[in-house]
Enzyme design. Structure first.
Site, PDB file in Angstrom:
ATOM      1  N   ASP A  78      55.929  79.792  -2.619  1.00 53.17           N
ATOM      2  CA  ASP A  78      54.677  80.339  -2.131  1.00 53.17           C
ATOM      3  C   ASP A  78      53.749  79.218  -1.688  1.00 53.17           C
ATOM      4  O   ASP A  78      53.392  78.354  -2.475  1.00 53.17           O
ATOM      5  CB  ASP A  78      54.000  81.145  -3.245  1.00 53.17           C
ATOM      6  CG  ASP A  78      52.921  82.062  -2.717  1.00 53.17           C
ATOM      7  OD1 ASP A  78      52.394  81.762  -1.642  1.00 53.17           O
ATOM      8  OD2 ASP A  78      52.615  83.055  -3.377  1.00 53.17           O
ATOM      9  N   LYS A 132      58.113  74.540 -13.836  1.00 53.19           N
ATOM     10  CA  LYS A 132      59.169  74.624 -14.853  1.00 53.19           C
ATOM     11  C   LYS A 132      59.874  73.294 -15.037  1.00 53.19           C
ATOM     12  O   LYS A 132      60.580  73.088 -16.021  1.00 53.19           O
ATOM     13  CB  LYS A 132      60.200  75.695 -14.461  1.00 53.19           C
ATOM     14  CG  LYS A 132      59.648  77.106 -14.384  1.00 53.19           C
ATOM     15  CD  LYS A 132      60.753  78.143 -14.299  1.00 53.19           C
ATOM     16  CE  LYS A 132      61.694  77.946 -13.138  1.00 53.19           C
ATOM     17  NZ  LYS A 132      61.024  78.065 -11.815  1.00 53.19           N
ATOM     18  N   LYS A 164      61.841  81.369  -1.109  1.00 51.69           N
ATOM     19  CA  LYS A 164      61.533  82.319  -2.173  1.00 51.69           C
ATOM     20  C   LYS A 164      62.092  81.838  -3.508  1.00 51.69           C
ATOM     21  O   LYS A 164      63.147  81.224  -3.568  1.00 51.69           O
ATOM     22  CB  LYS A 164      62.132  83.681  -1.808  1.00 51.69           C
ATOM     23  CG  LYS A 164      61.942  84.786  -2.832  1.00 51.69           C
ATOM     24  CD  LYS A 164      62.526  86.083  -2.273  1.00 51.69           C
ATOM     25  CE  LYS A 164      62.457  87.202  -3.317  1.00 51.69           C
ATOM     26  NZ  LYS A 164      63.463  87.014  -4.392  1.00 51.69           N
TER      27      LYS A 164
END
Length: 262
Positions: free
Chosen positions: A124, A39, A9
């Site tokens: 994900d 990022k 997660k």
């Protein structure tokens, strides 16, 4: 060459864990860390200089060289950031696909004589780009805390691993916040048919090291938490046991969480 992927997660501490594992393994092996988050901050604790992502370089140049996308992260460590599209445009997972294709085209693994590749992958796996490594990884690890939403994400990742016919090498328990319940994570591992690799406890030294932009192994090499990361790295490298995961249904996962509710 061994290729190892770490899923979990968002915000669970994957990058901190992967960077410390890389630092520990680099004492004996040549390690390449590939950041798969748009990022582009996965390898921040390993390098002092800025790094251009693979997608950024490809947008700027027609001809790409290894030194354009690979940055040294200390002795025996190399860093790559896949990058992603501009916010609101395109698929974030495409950065992973393009990065892997580019690394293979440039023969990066062979030219740098890499022993171990560590992939820090966004939690994900619904998107094809982020699930792509599951098709070829030698080992897949899930990093989770003991809270319900982290276990929920971990269970979804186990579903992705099973769907793509890969096997799971284990789960790493990283304590986040004030809720520390090792037993629920251990039972979760047992229920989904995977190994419980170990626990990373809360430590203020980790937070201090992150502020300094370094791994705890580098800033506090003799600390207990540094020893834990080193032992974790050893377990991961030596682990040969992989199993097909048996993800829980939503009802089963909820019942497991409620069982340990205090």
């Amino acid at each position: 060459m061994k290729q190892i992927g770490f899923y979990g997660k968002g915000g669970i501490g994957k990058s901190t864990t992967v960077c410390n594992i890389a630092k520990a393994l680099s004492e004996e092996y040549r390690v390449l860390v590939i950041g798969c988050d748009p990022k582009a901050d996965c390898t921040a604790l390993l390098r002092e200089e800025d790094i251009k992502t693979v997608l950024e370089v490809l947008r700027e140049k027609r001809s790409v060289k290894i030194e354009d996308i690979v940055v040294e992260g200390g002795k025996n460590i190399y860093c790559v950031e896949a990058g992603g599209p501009k916010p609101g445009v395109g698929c974030a997972g495409r950065g992973v696909i393009v990065a892997i294709e580019t690394l293979k085209k440039l023969n990066v693994f062979e030219n740098l004589d890499i022993d171990i590749v560590l992939y820090d992958i966004l939690g994900d796996v619904v998107c094809g780009g982020f699930s792509l490594p599951l098709r070829f990884l030698d080992d897949v690890y899930i990093i989770t805390s003991s809270d319900y939403m982290s276990l929920y994400a971990a269970n979804n990742i186990a579903m992705g691993v099973k769907e793509l016919k890969n096997k799971l090498s284990g789960v790493i328990y990283n304590v986040r916040g004030s809720y520390d319940n090792e037993e629920v994570v251990k039972e979760f591992c047992e229920r989904i048919n995977t190994n419980y690799i170990g626990k990373i406890p809360n430590s203020p030294l980790v937070a201090k090291s992150e502020i300094l932009g370094k791994t705890v192994i580098e800033t506090f090499p003799d600390s207990d938490i540094a020893k834990i990361y080193k032992e974790l790295a050893r377990k991961i490298y030596e682990n040969r046991e992989k199993r097909e995961p048996k993800p829980l249904s939503k009802r089963e996962l909820k019942e497991l969480a409620l069982k340990y509710l205090k």
